[in-house]
Design a protein around this motif. Structure first.
Motif, PDB file in Angstrom:
ATOM      1  N   GLY A   1      56.185  30.207  46.095  1.00 43.91           N
ATOM      2  CA  GLY A   1      56.019  30.919  44.831  1.00 43.91           C
ATOM      3  C   GLY A   1      54.570  31.265  44.540  1.00 43.91           C
ATOM      4  N   ILE A   2      54.371  31.782  43.339  1.00 43.73           N
ATOM      5  CA  ILE A   2      53.021  32.107  42.874  1.00 43.73           C
ATOM      6  C   ILE A   2      52.878  31.616  41.441  1.00 43.73           C
ATOM      7  N   ALA A   3      51.648  31.283  41.073  1.00 41.00           N
ATOM      8  CA  ALA A   3      51.383  30.840  39.710  1.00 41.00           C
ATOM      9  C   ALA A   3      50.005  31.326  39.277  1.00 41.00           C
ATOM     10  N   VAL A   4      49.889  31.606  37.987  1.00 38.38           N
ATOM     11  CA  VAL A   4      48.627  32.042  37.394  1.00 38.38           C
ATOM     12  C   VAL A   4      48.411  31.210  36.135  1.00 38.38           C
ATOM     13  N   LEU A   5      47.209  30.680  35.990  1.00 36.89           N
ATOM     14  CA  LEU A   5      46.816  29.911  34.807  1.00 36.89           C
ATOM     15  C   LEU A   5      45.721  30.677  34.086  1.00 36.89           C
ATOM     16  N   ILE A   6      45.881  30.828  32.763  1.00 37.00           N
ATOM     17  CA  ILE A   6      44.868  31.477  31.934  1.00 37.00           C
ATOM     18  C   ILE A   6      44.591  30.561  30.751  1.00 37.00           C
ATOM     19  N   HIS A   7      43.302  30.303  30.507  1.00 38.42           N
ATOM     20  CA  HIS A   7      42.930  29.481  29.359  1.00 38.42           C
ATOM     21  C   HIS A   7      41.558  29.916  28.850  1.00 38.42           C
ATOM     22  N   PRO A   8      41.267  29.655  27.577  1.00 33.93           N
ATOM     23  CA  PRO A   8      39.987  30.063  26.998  1.00 33.93           C
ATOM     24  C   PRO A   8      38.810  29.353  27.675  1.00 33.93           C
ATOM     25  N   SER A   9      37.704  30.052  27.778  1.00 26.80           N
ATOM     26  CA  SER A   9      36.468  29.450  28.286  1.00 26.80           C
ATOM     27  C   SER A   9      35.281  30.262  27.791  1.00 26.80           C
ATOM     28  N   ASP A  10      34.089  29.726  27.992  1.00 22.17           N
ATOM     29  CA  ASP A  10      32.864  30.383  27.530  1.00 22.17           C
ATOM     30  C   ASP A  10      32.383  31.403  28.559  1.00 22.17           C
ATOM     31  N   THR A  11      33.163  32.446  28.768  1.00 21.63           N
ATOM     32  CA  THR A  11      32.789  33.536  29.661  1.00 21.63           C
ATOM     33  C   THR A  11      32.701  34.812  28.842  1.00 21.63           C
ATOM     34  N   GLU A  12      32.207  35.857  29.454  1.00 22.57           N
ATOM     35  CA  GLU A  12      32.111  37.141  28.766  1.00 22.57           C
ATOM     36  C   GLU A  12      33.483  37.641  28.318  1.00 22.57           C
ATOM     37  N   GLN A  13      34.502  37.376  29.118  1.00 20.58           N
ATOM     38  CA  GLN A  13      35.858  37.810  28.790  1.00 20.58           C
ATOM     39  C   GLN A  13      36.563  36.859  27.820  1.00 20.58           C
ATOM     40  N   GLY A  14      36.056  35.644  27.699  1.00 19.73           N
ATOM     41  CA  GLY A  14      36.644  34.678  26.788  1.00 19.73           C
ATOM     42  C   GLY A  14      37.752  33.842  27.392  1.00 19.73           C
ATOM     43  N   PHE A  15      38.025  34.017  28.690  1.00 17.65           N
ATOM     44  CA  PHE A  15      39.059  33.233  29.352  1.00 17.65           C
ATOM     45  C   PHE A  15      38.726  33.053  30.826  1.00 17.65           C
TER      46      PHE A  15
END
Length: 103
Positions: A55-69
């Motif tokens: 399978g495939i998985a993607v994790l997205i979470h907030p962080s202190d980057t220019e994009q905010g994640f």
């Protein structure tokens, strides 16, 4: 401090889906959302990425980057995140070969 976490997991074993639903809501098939501490998020992602199978998985979470994640991926996939001067862009693999960083 807990933060919004989003995980998309496609074609993963049933036990991986079960583990995700213990901590997150499955708002649509294969899309999990919830508020987790960084420690729980990291432990959950480690478990998911180690048992992803085909399978495939993607994790997205907030962080202190220019994009905010921050975006992390696991498994076989056609889309690959690449870093472009601090921004995460997605490179698409049309022929199934590994993508070399084109930038």
């Amino acid at each position: 401090m807990p933060a919004m976490t989003v995980i998309s997991a496609s074609a993963v074993p049933a036990h991986v889906r079960g583990a995700l639903t213990r901590w997150l809501l499955e708002v649509t098939p294969e899309l999990y959302v919830g508020t987790l501490s960084a420690r729980v998020r990291n432990e959950l992602w480690t478990a998911v990425s180690q048992s992803i199978g085909d399978g495939i998985a993607v994790l997205i979470h907030p962080s202190d980057t220019e994009q905010g994640f921050t975006l992390q991926t696991a498994g076989t996939r056609k889309r690959h995140p690449i870093d472009f001067d601090g921004l995460t862009l997605i490179a698409y693999n049309f022929d199934g070969n590994e993508i070399a960083n084109p930038l």
